[in-house]
Design an enzyme around this catalytic site. Structure first.
Site, mmCIF file in Angstrom:
data_model
loop_
_atom_site.group_PDB
_atom_site.id
_atom_site.type_symbol
_atom_site.label_atom_id
_atom_site.label_comp_id
_atom_site.label_asym_id
_atom_site.label_seq_id
_atom_site.Cartn_x
_atom_site.Cartn_y
_atom_site.Cartn_z
ATOM 1 C CB CYS A 91 56.946 122.101 -56.106
ATOM 2 S SG CYS A 91 55.315 122.755 -56.503
ATOM 3 N NE ARG B 171 59.200 123.916 -58.666
ATOM 4 C CZ ARG B 171 60.029 124.181 -57.675
ATOM 5 N NH1 ARG B 171 61.289 123.788 -57.754
ATOM 6 N NH2 ARG B 171 59.629 124.825 -56.607
ATOM 7 C CG ASP C 247 60.123 127.863 -58.726
ATOM 8 O OD1 ASP C 247 59.180 127.863 -59.546
ATOM 9 O OD2 ASP C 247 59.990 128.168 -57.533
HETATM 10 P P1 4NP Z 1 56.127 125.925 -57.682
HETATM 11 O O1 4NP Z 1 56.513 127.428 -58.111
HETATM 12 O O2 4NP Z 1 56.828 125.674 -56.355
HETATM 13 O O3 4NP Z 1 56.692 125.083 -58.767
HETATM 14 O O4 4NP Z 1 54.627 125.853 -57.577
HETATM 15 C C1 4NP Z 1 56.299 128.543 -57.302
HETATM 16 C C2 4NP Z 1 55.042 129.072 -57.164
HETATM 17 C C3 4NP Z 1 54.839 130.191 -56.375
HETATM 18 C C4 4NP Z 1 55.908 130.794 -55.742
HETATM 19 C C5 4NP Z 1 57.185 130.256 -55.880
HETATM 20 C C6 4NP Z 1 57.375 129.143 -56.661
HETATM 21 N N1 4NP Z 1 55.705 131.947 -54.947
HETATM 22 O O5 4NP Z 1 56.693 132.495 -54.414
HETATM 23 O O6 4NP Z 1 54.548 132.379 -54.758
#
Ligand code: 4NP
Length: 157
Positions: free
Chosen positions: A3, A9, A119
């Site tokens: 991800c 995720r 997300d």
């Molecule tokens: P992930 O979610 O891709 O599902 O781990 C996110 C975690 C952090 C960020 C964006 C999405 N961020 O911008 O820091």
């Protein structure tokens, strides 16, 4: 399981896929990664840990890392949680990119739909429950598709 940040995720997908594989005696090496380096070394998001714990899956020891081109040599299958992540995997992989190995995760549950796992990072806790269910169903579908165990051996988590 890949991800963006490897804290919301894909850590759920790693933990749930591992739990289902273990239950079904599948000798699979499962890992997760993020396409960005924002959270390297961090444990999964509290809400990701919480929903997994509630469902008997402990992801507290997992740590965020960045996806690297070498992952394409190591793993037979790479799942992108969303379309933007798949595009970025292609950039990071460069010449190592193998379109047969890299798929959108939800296409295993809804073939050909090209849907993305939403997300939950910017939203409330309920978002993590929704995402968990999506991920659980998809991991179950993956285990049925690729298992080598005899019919009837399959048990969901
Ligand atoms: P992930 O979610 O891709 O599902 O781990 C996110 C975690 C952090 C960020 C964006 C999405 N961020 O911008 O820091």
């Amino acid at each position: 399981m890949v991800c963006l940040g490897n804290i919301c995720r894909s850590p759920i997908a790693e933990g749930v896929m591992r739990a289902i594989a273990l239950k079904n005696n599948l000798n699979w090496q499962i890992a997760s990664a993020g396409i960005k380096d924002y959270h390297i070394g961090e444990p999964p998001h509290n809400y990701s840990q919480k929903i997994c714990q509630k469902n008997g899956v402990d992801i507290s020891q997992q740590r965020a890392r960045r996806f690297v081109a070498q992952d394409l040599e190591i793993y037979d299958k790479i799942y992108a949680m969303s379309a933007d992540v798949l595009t970025e995997i292609q950039h990071i992989a460069g010449a190592s990119f193998n379109g047969q190995k890299v798929s959108l995760f939800l296409n295993e549950l809804y073939p050909g739909s090209n849907r993305s796992v939403p997300d939950p990072w910017y939203g409330p806790e309920e978002g993590y429950t929704e995402v968990f269910e999506m991920i659980r169903k998809t991991c179950e579908a993956i285990s049925v598709k690729y298992r080598s165990a005899p019919a009837g051996f399959y048990a969901p988590i």
